[in-house]
Design an enzyme around this catalytic site. Structure first.
Site, PDB file in Angstrom:
ATOM      1  N   GLY A   1       0.831  -1.202   0.000  1.00 42.80           N
ATOM      2  CA  GLY A   1       0.000   0.000   0.000  1.00 42.80           C
ATOM      3  C   GLY A   1       0.862   1.247   0.000  1.00 42.80           C
TER       4      GLY A   1
ATOM      5  N   ARG B   1       1.038  -5.087  -5.675  1.00 41.80           N
ATOM      6  CA  ARG B   1       1.258  -6.360  -5.003  1.00 41.80           C
ATOM      7  C   ARG B   1       1.578  -7.379  -6.093  1.00 41.80           C
ATOM      8  NH1 ARG B   1      -1.849  -3.501  -1.653  1.00 41.80           N
ATOM      9  NH2 ARG B   1      -1.502  -3.701   0.596  1.00 41.80           N
TER      10      ARG B   1
ATOM     11  N   ASP C   1       4.995  -5.174   5.830  1.00 39.95           N
ATOM     12  CA  ASP C   1       5.400  -6.553   6.150  1.00 39.95           C
ATOM     13  C   ASP C   1       5.465  -7.450   4.910  1.00 39.95           C
ATOM     14  OD1 ASP C   1       2.691  -6.513   5.877  1.00 39.95           O
ATOM     15  OD2 ASP C   1       2.266  -7.056   7.960  1.00 39.95           O
TER      16      ASP C   1
ATOM     17  N   THR D   1       4.424   2.634   5.505  1.00 42.27           N
ATOM     18  CA  THR D   1       3.028   2.202   5.631  1.00 42.27           C
ATOM     19  C   THR D   1       2.318   3.118   6.618  1.00 42.27           C
ATOM     20  OG1 THR D   1       1.591   0.518   6.593  1.00 42.27           O
ATOM     21  CG2 THR D   1       3.883   0.486   7.296  1.00 42.27           C
ATOM     22  N   ILE D   2       1.049   3.392   6.388  1.00 42.69           N
ATOM     23  CA  ILE D   2       0.324   4.272   7.319  1.00 42.69           C
ATOM     24  C   ILE D   2      -0.068   3.540   8.600  1.00 42.69           C
ATOM     25  CG2 ILE D   2      -0.612   5.668   5.427  1.00 42.69           C
ATOM     26  CD1 ILE D   2      -3.344   4.316   5.944  1.00 42.69           C
ATOM     27  N   ASP D   3       0.112   2.212   8.617  1.00 40.75           N
ATOM     28  CA  ASP D   3      -0.437   1.418   9.727  1.00 40.75           C
ATOM     29  C   ASP D   3       0.430   1.374  10.984  1.00 40.75           C
ATOM     30  OD1 ASP D   3      -2.653   0.811   8.179  1.00 40.75           O
ATOM     31  OD2 ASP D   3      -1.674  -0.921   7.280  1.00 40.75           O
TER      32      ASP D   3
ATOM     33  N   ASP E   1       2.516  -0.674  11.927  1.00 40.69           N
ATOM     34  CA  ASP E   1       2.427  -2.015  12.531  1.00 40.69           C
ATOM     35  C   ASP E   1       3.719  -2.822  12.378  1.00 40.69           C
ATOM     36  OD1 ASP E   1       2.329  -2.281   9.827  1.00 40.69           O
ATOM     37  OD2 ASP E   1       0.555  -3.560   9.777  1.00 40.69           O
TER      38      ASP E   1
ATOM     39  N   ARG F   1      -6.843  -2.575   9.418  1.00 39.74           N
ATOM     40  CA  ARG F   1      -7.484  -3.899   9.311  1.00 39.74           C
ATOM     41  C   ARG F   1      -7.124  -4.792  10.481  1.00 39.74           C
ATOM     42  NH1 ARG F   1      -7.176  -3.406   4.186  1.00 39.74           N
ATOM     43  NH2 ARG F   1      -9.071  -3.470   2.941  1.00 39.74           N
TER      44      ARG F   1
END
Lengths: 326, 326, 326, 326
Positions: free
Chosen positions: C14, C75, C106, C129-131, C133, C175
């Site tokens: 993403g 992807r 990841d 990544t904006i997450d 994580d 998510r």
């Protein structure tokens, strides 16, 4: 008149947000009508030096939201000479460019008028300047963005003015015109506005400050760059400091941030509308006019009218400042 | 130590975005623990003059996103005198205020340290300043917003710099520190950064400009307000004009817009975290310390350490400017 | 180890704001050390299909402030197969690319780990990544911008919520993680936050709404995309409507605006720092690690650690939401 | 007609950015003419329930830049009944309010027309709605801000669309009108716009997508909320997915963010101009009309004309979308 096969587009004079949206509109409209289109770098200077870039759909993809101008802009001394214009004409001829769209302000259109007459080239102009000082369009491309940039900046200054109970003298752009000062002054709720077009009465301002002494915590006074009666922002600040030593009075010169930034929706839509119209009208044989938007409709104004006529200050807006800031 | 029944909160010194978020956090946390809370207007000056506002949940509703400080702020000469502090103490006693949260910078904490010792009042401090010049917190409340304000402003200047192939010298805030200049300089891709903490080598800059002559169309040089070797932004511009007469070199002083505006998410979250911690720690008996955030965890630093220690410039960040702008 | 002569850089997974700043940093640092650098389009997919773009200083000029990624991202199913990776390796060999910088999350690092081991290519990763994580960096590139985008959007929703006394359920991205919900929830002063990492107690929420009935005019509840106990934003709205029929309850799904926009100063500085470090460390022989920023210092984490470790929710932040929204 | 001594001002219907600027203008103009002014909370509902707030200069200080409405707004069933309106009239009489300024949309003016006639109260209206669906003003207060909010949001979506080569279907507000979709569609460079006012030809769209297949990397299609031929944003996405399975097609519903945010300069200036005029004209005896701005001049339109006339779509703008997106 001979059919137009290749259009040149350029930006000239001070840059303004929305110029890229206008370039995009000119390029895509030309291609839509199967006419070739060439970007000319650095305005008249690049025309003389042969800075030509063939444009396709992708050349203008994803630029509608960008400030500045991808074609760059400059002022050209050489183009003011017959030799310079002759060289420019030769360059255009070599390129097979047989019509032009000029995006800029009065200097740009002055050059376009002379050049178009000397060499009988069809040229149409788009009003691209933050100053809104052209006759024949309600707004120039870039004006609405500049007003919003000033508004956002002064909203920030208002935060600190309120927190410290300060008086701020804010200088905005406008060498010959108070149009930016006037509209942004209303938009930010200015205490007073000082512009070149009207006599500045500092005594009246001092009296207003005296009257509203208990009533108000912060005050913003907008001064147009070109305003002279007042002696400029710093002088106004000194006068206020002398009369009200207890006031915490500051000056802020907004400067060049007023020319940049993403164009507002209004400037983008305006640029798209006049850009499409310019190409369609060139193809119909129109020349030597500025394409503007008046009362929501496309309007055409001969170059010399567009630059000669003085844009009048809306006295009603000055009244509004007084009523709302009392 | 006697139990705390009523907390006073105030902002002092220069205003910073996020101060309102901090006030909100202090007020709501006190109420959460069933402790009364009073807002004190205009910092120490208002404490002396008795500007007290009882606060409830609604008093701080919908202010987390606002710039400036709803409690207003000021610098106080009177508080520097024993008489002034005595009057302040009497006012607090009359109000039944038995603990304080002071939001501000070094001047604020210097006053808090003396006052807390003289009258044995528990006081904790929150670092509220755009300058990030306090020891004991990775970031001060307002710093991240100021950096983003500078970044947005210079992004706009970049648009016009690119369009005209200009060199811009931009002066940013930081009387004693280059921390705003350094971070915003990296953020906007500055050609060079001039800060008080390091020797400014103008010759080196001129050589860089010479080297990148063909390579670059626009250049932004960031100068911290307090930088002196260079003689300031206007002097730097003159030196560049002398050496490169063909460059179109301009100066822009960003000024007071850097103090205002909506706080960024980071400043809001920081203000919430230290505000909650300050009240909880006051209730546990902590005093005379600044509550900061170090490596993502709440940290406490005695007032005199927070203000005495010089915040070091990250040399690695200077290297990055050089590498990325070459 | 053999000396590195040509580095390839790509973005995968993403997109995130700040990826362009990272690309710029990688390209300019490589050139600074006289190493060639090639941009690879569309991540692993482009590597397999041979989308290679030689980069110079100008290739990355004026992109530090742009959202998205100029190299595009995708992807790749093919890269998950040995055949796909073999083809990718052949393409790199033909180009003479002997090291890689992978910018992504990841999935990107999982591929990088396998590929680097299979073909013994030095690869370092940047967390884009904006997450947020990933383990091994305090913040990922894009996270701070996403938080600010959510904050600006919900500030707007707050205006209309306040005007109509409404309850808004706002779904934000995440998510598998509530990290965006948690930080932005504090930043906008949320009434409650629902995230996958913690058991959602809707009864508790309903009681809070009951308690604050008279006290509050508007309420914002943040729900992370991946939160399931609650049944999602629309279900939460239904539950509230049933219990409080008189409340004017609405849902807003923020969606894809959260991935775009100009990167914040923090994301730009982060991207510059890790981008410079990645190239310098590659040249020193480092491989198979993610380059992050931990406690303000560059830190290295093996790919498998970066993706395997679960990033824990800061329980203290959850407490803050409860205290400040009561 | 008897002299007006006390004016009531209220906002009704959906909130719109700039309503606060309008309230400020009405309050300050009334005070400027030494007329008392009362704020009425929650529109007609608050009028019936007696939510009256005496206003002074400070009541409206520093609100010109705020979204939403400080007077709050609501829809009122009770006011649609004679009993409700009788109660409202009694409340006004008790307050000594002898004239009203109503800020809102068609529902607001429908009520104002009936109420004014039934009880012979002078009422003037200001067009406060993001939908721009009123006859008698070029723009309604809030429309320009909503267009800019959509533009900023879709600019962000464009970043991620470009990075992933995606097709985005974006739904914008406009239950009965495509005015927001049309202007914002041009502003963001939409591929296509689907609005209620025109027959939607999905086949034509699919053909355009086919044609521009190689030419374009990302595409944005704007669908107005109220558009029905297409079956709505999600259906359009399904149709595209079926025809172009290889396209990465997504949907984004912008939702309530479109109602909030700081008003743009244009909305603030508009609100100030019509607000001042409304009070001045009330004092001159005008009634039962909406005060708008047509071609830059204050214009008056009877309530029933303002709401009955259908605002026509500018066909020229539809042509522009087609030309510029081809």
């Amino acid at each position: 008149m001979s059919e137009i096969k290749k259009i040149g587009v350029f930006t000239s004079g001070g840059d303004a947000p929305g110029m890229n949206a206008a370039i995009r509109a000119v390029v895509r409209t030309a291609l839509y009508y199967n006419v070739e289109v060439v970007g000319i770098g650095r305005g008249y200077e690049g025309m003389i030096n042969g800075e030509f870039y063939p444009m396709n759909r992708r050349s203008v993809a994803n630029i509608i939201q960008r400030g500045g101008t991808i074609l760059k802009t400059a002022r050209s001394k050489a183009f003011m000479t017959p030799e310079g214009r002759k060289e420019a004409y030769n360059q255009l001829t070599n390129q097979g460019i047989d019509a032009l769209v000029a995006i800029g302000g009065d200097g740009t259109f002055t050059g376009a008028k002379i050049f178009g007459e000397e060499y009988n080239i069809p040229i149409l102009g788009l009003a691209g300047t933050i100053d809104n000082d052209l006759y024949g369009t309600d707004f120039t491309i870039g004006y609405d963005t500049a007003i919003n940039t000033v508004t956002d900046a002064v909203d920030k200054i208002r935060d600190t003015a309120e927190s410290h109970d300060r008086v701020f003298i804010v200088e905005v752009m406008g060498r010959d015109s108070g149009l930016i000062a006037l509209r942004s002054g209303i938009s930010i709720g200015a205490e007073s506005i000082m512009i070149p077009e009207t006599k500045t009465d500092i005594e009246a301002l001092l009296n207003r400050l005296e009257m509203s002494r208990k009533d108000k915590s912060s005050r913003i006074i907008i001064v147009a760059e070109g305003e002279e009666d007042s002696g400029g922002a710093f002088h106004v600040a000194d006068v206020i400091k002398n009369r009200f030593p207890t006031f915490d009075t500051r000056v802020s010169i907004l400067g060049h941030i007023q020319r940049g930034g993403k164009p507002t929706a209004m400037d983008r839509v305006l640029a798209c509308r006049v850009g499409v119209a310019a190409v369609e009208e060139l193809l119909k044989g129109r020349k030597a006019e500025m394409v503007g938007l008046v009362h929501g409709k496309i309007a055409f104004t001969p170059f010399d009218h567009a630059i000669k006529h003085h844009v009048e200050i809306n006295q009603n807006l000055l009244r509004i400042v007084e009523i709302l800031s009392l």
